[in-house]
Write a protein that holds these residues in place. Structure first.
Motif, PDB file in Angstrom:
ATOM      1  N   ARG A 139       0.826  -1.116  -0.027  1.00 22.23           N
ATOM      2  CA  ARG A 139       0.128   0.036   0.059  1.00 22.23           C
ATOM      3  C   ARG A 139       0.820   1.262  -0.082  1.00 22.23           C
ATOM      4  O   ARG A 139       0.516   2.426  -0.511  1.00 22.23           O
ATOM      5  CB  ARG A 139      -0.855   0.073   1.291  1.00 22.23           C
ATOM      6  N   TYR A 160      -6.913  -1.979   5.089  1.00 15.63           N
ATOM      7  CA  TYR A 160      -6.143  -2.725   4.046  1.00 15.63           C
ATOM      8  C   TYR A 160      -5.296  -3.742   4.603  1.00 15.63           C
ATOM      9  O   TYR A 160      -5.267  -4.742   4.283  1.00 15.63           O
ATOM     10  CB  TYR A 160      -5.451  -1.815   2.923  1.00 15.63           C
ATOM     11  N   GLY A 209     -11.714 -10.126  -1.704  1.00 11.60           N
ATOM     12  CA  GLY A 209     -11.509  -8.942  -1.405  1.00 11.60           C
ATOM     13  C   GLY A 209     -10.016  -8.218  -1.305  1.00 11.60           C
ATOM     14  O   GLY A 209     -10.220  -7.127  -1.640  1.00 11.60           O
ATOM     15  N   PHE A 210      -9.294  -8.706  -0.738  1.00  8.28           N
ATOM     16  CA  PHE A 210      -7.951  -8.145  -0.527  1.00  8.28           C
ATOM     17  C   PHE A 210      -7.338  -7.979  -1.940  1.00  8.28           C
ATOM     18  O   PHE A 210      -6.825  -7.031  -2.078  1.00  8.28           O
ATOM     19  CB  PHE A 210      -7.009  -9.047   0.542  1.00  8.28           C
ATOM     20  N   ALA A 212      -8.744  -8.058  -4.886  1.00 10.86           N
ATOM     21  CA  ALA A 212      -9.222  -7.345  -5.742  1.00 10.86           C
ATOM     22  C   ALA A 212      -8.939  -5.612  -5.354  1.00 10.86           C
ATOM     23  O   ALA A 212      -8.684  -4.622  -6.064  1.00 10.86           O
ATOM     24  CB  ALA A 212     -10.936  -7.261  -5.563  1.00 10.86           C
ATOM     25  N   TRP A 213      -8.814  -5.492  -4.189  1.00 13.15           N
ATOM     26  CA  TRP A 213      -8.264  -4.094  -3.599  1.00 13.15           C
ATOM     27  C   TRP A 213      -7.298  -3.814  -4.023  1.00 13.15           C
ATOM     28  O   TRP A 213      -6.835  -2.581  -4.519  1.00 13.15           O
ATOM     29  CB  TRP A 213      -8.527  -4.194  -1.916  1.00 13.15           C
ATOM     30  N   THR A 214      -6.230  -4.894  -3.830  1.00  8.52           N
ATOM     31  CA  THR A 214      -4.661  -4.509  -4.322  1.00  8.52           C
ATOM     32  C   THR A 214      -4.633  -4.311  -5.753  1.00  8.52           C
ATOM     33  O   THR A 214      -3.966  -2.945  -6.226  1.00  8.52           O
ATOM     34  CB  THR A 214      -4.126  -5.852  -4.094  1.00  8.52           C
ATOM     35  N   ALA A 216      -7.131  -2.865  -7.737  1.00  8.65           N
ATOM     36  CA  ALA A 216      -7.637  -1.651  -7.914  1.00  8.65           C
ATOM     37  C   ALA A 216      -6.903  -0.446  -7.807  1.00  8.65           C
ATOM     38  O   ALA A 216      -6.895   0.472  -8.207  1.00  8.65           O
ATOM     39  CB  ALA A 216      -9.107  -1.506  -7.334  1.00  8.65           C
ATOM     40  N   ASP A 217      -6.086  -0.643  -6.565  1.00  8.24           N
ATOM     41  CA  ASP A 217      -5.159   0.489  -6.244  1.00  8.24           C
ATOM     42  C   ASP A 217      -3.881   0.593  -7.124  1.00  8.24           C
ATOM     43  O   ASP A 217      -3.526   1.509  -7.500  1.00  8.24           O
ATOM     44  CB  ASP A 217      -4.898   0.276  -4.747  1.00  8.24           C
TER      45      ASP A 217
END
Length: 334
Positions: A139, A160, A209-210, A212-214, A216-217
């Motif tokens: 992150r 996150y 979820g994790f 997909a978040w990664t 997307a960022d």
């Protein structure tokens, strides 16, 4: 590809190897509370990793040493900024090793129970904290123009990173449950398979979820491929354990770990530790690496030593490949 790029890839491979092997190792430690019904079954679980747990930790030592030698700026910023969580992990690994060795030294129930508690907690805590650590690395953290971490410990406990910690905990425990079903016989094998199925479903939700978040960022096309591989492998591992194919399930859960770690490193490159304050202050494979001469010497050492270590560790797993059960635990042994 430059030498510093090659060593970034090699360090990623070392972390993949560590999480693949130590993942089921931590999982077995957690399962001593979740799966084992009595002291005999706890001994069965501990004995499944007894011959290999210390060899698995070699991958961590090698990854840390390689980071220190190949990317000293990364090592310095990481270990100073993450001093407290990494110290907790180190203490857990020390106590965990002592617990494995000392638990059976005396027959008293209280003695063994205390060490069994230590095995559980020193497996669970690092399993969570490794996810938190890598979540923050991916992150980005507060690094200033002098390449120093200027945040606090509480900055590391963001949503996150906490989600990353839950993913590593559930994924490692699922990996450990599959390993337990692969290495045991009798009732404990059946229960391990059933528990693995439930853990796999929880892991799938959190991991999706994790990842997909990664993506997307910070993701790109390569990280998306790694994410798809990780998700498909996890679904395959759940399906294989449901069908009673423990070997396939273990291989696929290992691929899930490998692809997930690969995705994190793909989203990092060419950074090794992004700055959340200013992109120009981020540590990269270029500004954090050692000299080309140092990297060249390290490469030759790795070419010579790595195959020997891997062959030896593979031979260890082959020698201790057989299943065990409660019938193999002597009644009089403590």
């Amino acid at each position: 590809m430059e030498l510093h790029d090659i060593w970034f890839v090699l360090i990623a491979v070392l972390w993949i190897g560590y999480f693949f092997l130590e993942g089921f190792d931590f999982g077995i430690g957690v399962l001593t509370k979740l799966l084992a019904r009595d002291r005999v079954e706890k001994r069965v679980l501990i004995n499944t990793i007894g011959p290999v747990w210390d060899g698995n930790e070699v991958w961590l030592l090698t990854a840390g040493g390689a980071t220190f030698a190949a990317f000293p700026e990364w090592y310095a910023t990481l270990f100073s900024g993450f001093y407290l969580p990494l110290l907790v992990i180190l203490l857990c690994l020390i106590v965990r090793g002592v617990a494995f060795e000392y638990r059976a030294k005396r027959p008293e129930e209280r003695w063994q129970t205390n060490w069994e508690h230590a095995i559980f907690w020193t497996s669970l805590i690092p399993a969570v904290m490794w996810g938190v650590a890598f979540g923050n690395i991916t992150r980005g953290v507060k690094i200033d123009a002098h390449k120093e971490y200027v945040g606090t410990f509480w900055d590391l406990l963001n949503p996150y990173a906490i989600l990353g910690g839950l993913v590593t905990l559930t994924l490692f425990t699922f990996h450990g449950a599959v390993f337990a079903s692969l290495k045991t016989v009798g009732d404990i094998r059946v229960r391990a398979r059933k528990l693995a199925l439930g853990l796999g479903l929880v892991t799938a939700v959190l991991a999706l979820g994790f990842l997909a978040w990664t993506q997307a960022d910070n993701g790109d096309g390569k990280s998306l491929v790694a994410m798809i591989v990780a998700v498909l492998a996890l679904v395959g591992a759940i399906g294989a354990i449901k069908a009673g194919r423990e070997g396939w399930s273990f291989a696929l859960s290992g691929i899930t770990i490998a692809a997930s770690v690969a995705m994190l490193f793909l989203t990092l490159f060419p950074n090794v530790m992004p700055s959340s304050l200013n992109d120009e202050w981020s540590l990269t494979v270029t500004n954090a690496s050692s000299s080309p001469y140092t990297l060249k010497i390290m490469t030759w050492c790795a070419v010579i030593a790595a195959p020997v270590v891997m062959l030896y560790q593979g031979w260890t797993y082959w020698v201790f490949r057989k299943r065990i059960g409660t019938q193999h635990i002597a009644d009089a042994a403590h």
